[in-house]
Design a protein around this motif. Sequence first.
Motif, mmCIF file in Angstrom:
data_model
loop_
_atom_site.group_PDB
_atom_site.id
_atom_site.type_symbol
_atom_site.label_atom_id
_atom_site.label_comp_id
_atom_site.label_asym_id
_atom_site.label_seq_id
_atom_site.Cartn_x
_atom_site.Cartn_y
_atom_site.Cartn_z
ATOM 1 N N UNK A 163 0.804 -1.212 0.000
ATOM 2 C CA UNK A 163 0.000 0.000 0.000
ATOM 3 C C UNK A 163 0.840 1.266 0.000
ATOM 4 N N UNK A 164 1.964 1.249 0.704
ATOM 5 C CA UNK A 164 2.758 2.473 0.849
ATOM 6 C C UNK A 164 3.154 3.106 -0.488
ATOM 7 N N UNK A 165 3.633 2.356 -1.477
ATOM 8 C CA UNK A 165 3.942 3.010 -2.770
ATOM 9 C C UNK A 165 2.715 3.647 -3.420
ATOM 10 N N UNK A 166 1.532 3.052 -3.227
ATOM 11 C CA UNK A 166 0.310 3.619 -3.800
ATOM 12 C C UNK A 166 -0.128 4.883 -3.071
ATOM 13 N N UNK A 167 0.338 5.043 -1.831
ATOM 14 C CA UNK A 167 0.005 6.232 -1.052
ATOM 15 C C UNK A 167 0.840 7.456 -1.439
ATOM 16 N N UNK A 168 1.946 7.241 -2.120
ATOM 17 C CA UNK A 168 2.900 8.327 -2.363
ATOM 18 C C UNK A 168 2.277 9.516 -3.100
ATOM 19 N N UNK A 169 1.534 9.324 -4.204
ATOM 20 C CA UNK A 169 0.947 10.511 -4.873
ATOM 21 C C UNK A 169 0.010 11.303 -3.968
ATOM 22 N N UNK A 170 -0.794 10.611 -3.187
ATOM 23 C CA UNK A 170 -1.699 11.307 -2.263
ATOM 24 C C UNK A 170 -0.911 12.091 -1.236
ATOM 25 N N UNK A 171 0.163 11.500 -0.716
ATOM 26 C CA UNK A 171 1.002 12.185 0.262
ATOM 27 C C UNK A 171 1.656 13.423 -0.348
ATOM 28 N N UNK A 172 2.159 13.302 -1.555
ATOM 29 C CA UNK A 172 2.862 14.424 -2.200
ATOM 30 C C UNK A 172 1.929 15.613 -2.373
ATOM 31 N N UNK A 173 0.780 15.374 -2.983
ATOM 32 C CA UNK A 173 -0.111 16.496 -3.279
ATOM 33 C C UNK A 173 -0.858 16.976 -2.038
ATOM 34 N N UNK A 174 -1.141 16.086 -1.096
ATOM 35 C CA UNK A 174 -1.776 16.513 0.143
ATOM 36 C C UNK A 174 -0.871 17.413 0.963
ATOM 37 N N UNK A 175 0.379 16.996 1.136
ATOM 38 C CA UNK A 175 1.335 17.809 1.885
ATOM 39 C C UNK A 175 1.639 19.112 1.157
ATOM 40 N N UNK A 176 1.709 19.070 -0.176
ATOM 41 C CA UNK A 176 1.988 20.286 -0.948
ATOM 42 C C UNK A 176 0.836 21.276 -0.841
ATOM 43 N N UNK A 177 -0.401 20.776 -0.854
ATOM 44 C CA UNK A 177 -1.551 21.653 -0.691
ATOM 45 C C UNK A 177 -1.525 22.333 0.671
ATOM 46 N N UNK A 178 -1.249 21.570 1.719
ATOM 47 C CA UNK A 178 -1.186 22.149 3.061
ATOM 48 C C UNK A 178 -0.021 23.129 3.184
ATOM 49 N N UNK A 179 1.121 22.804 2.561
ATOM 50 C CA UNK A 179 2.297 23.684 2.651
ATOM 51 C C UNK A 179 2.051 25.000 1.932
ATOM 52 N N UNK A 180 1.502 24.910 0.711
ATOM 53 C CA UNK A 180 1.239 26.140 -0.036
ATOM 54 C C UNK A 180 0.205 27.010 0.659
ATOM 55 N N UNK A 181 -0.815 26.394 1.208
ATOM 56 C CA UNK A 181 -1.812 27.167 1.925
ATOM 57 C C UNK A 181 -1.241 27.847 3.151
#
Length: 218
Positions: A163-181
């Motif tokens: 599961x962890x490799x499949x989680x990577x895109x969600x983690x990248x864009x989720x963290x980036x959204x929170x960081x940019x905000x």
Amino acid sequence: MIALLSRDMKLAMRAGGGFGLGLAFFLIVTVLVPFGVGPESGLLSKIAPGILWLGALLACLLSLDRILALDWEDGSLDLLATSPLPMEAVVSVKALAHWITTGLPLTLAAPLFGLLLSLPEAGYKWLVISLILGTPALSVIGTFGAALTVGLKRGGLLLSLLVLPLYVPTLIFGAELARRGAVGLETTTPMLMLAGITAGTIALLPFASALVLRVNLR
């Protein structure tokens, strides 16, 4: 479907690995980070969105093996497979139950834990938005992984590795959204990407999970 959802939520509460364990793990990760990187608030505020997202993701992993394992052990999965309810609907309900008992509590608790990491004031709203958009994908992907490993002895580690490799895109864009905000940058692109990932997983993975379960139940 409502009865199945209610049953799965009760099982998540009673059998362990539910929202209580996930929240405790999330809190531990949040508390330990300042000990590892130092108490400097400037540094903590920069890494807070990524750390909070990573903590929520790892907390979701704790309960993935419970999504289908209990039904496999007591024979309920065979009954569900022969019921009038389509298997795609069954796995969708189980993913929803996992999100309600795990993903939603983590989303609601994240702003409180953000205080421990000196998350900028502007970042709280975007952290919650990113988790609301992203955690459903974590539950759906986790249900797919649970379907792949159901019936395997000690399949929890294998499930995490799948599961962890499949989680990577969600983690990248989720963290980036929170960081940019948090820093006041444009959030449209990561928000659309995160929403697209979640919509794609919800639309496609229940069919893949149902197919895998039918093969495992033969």
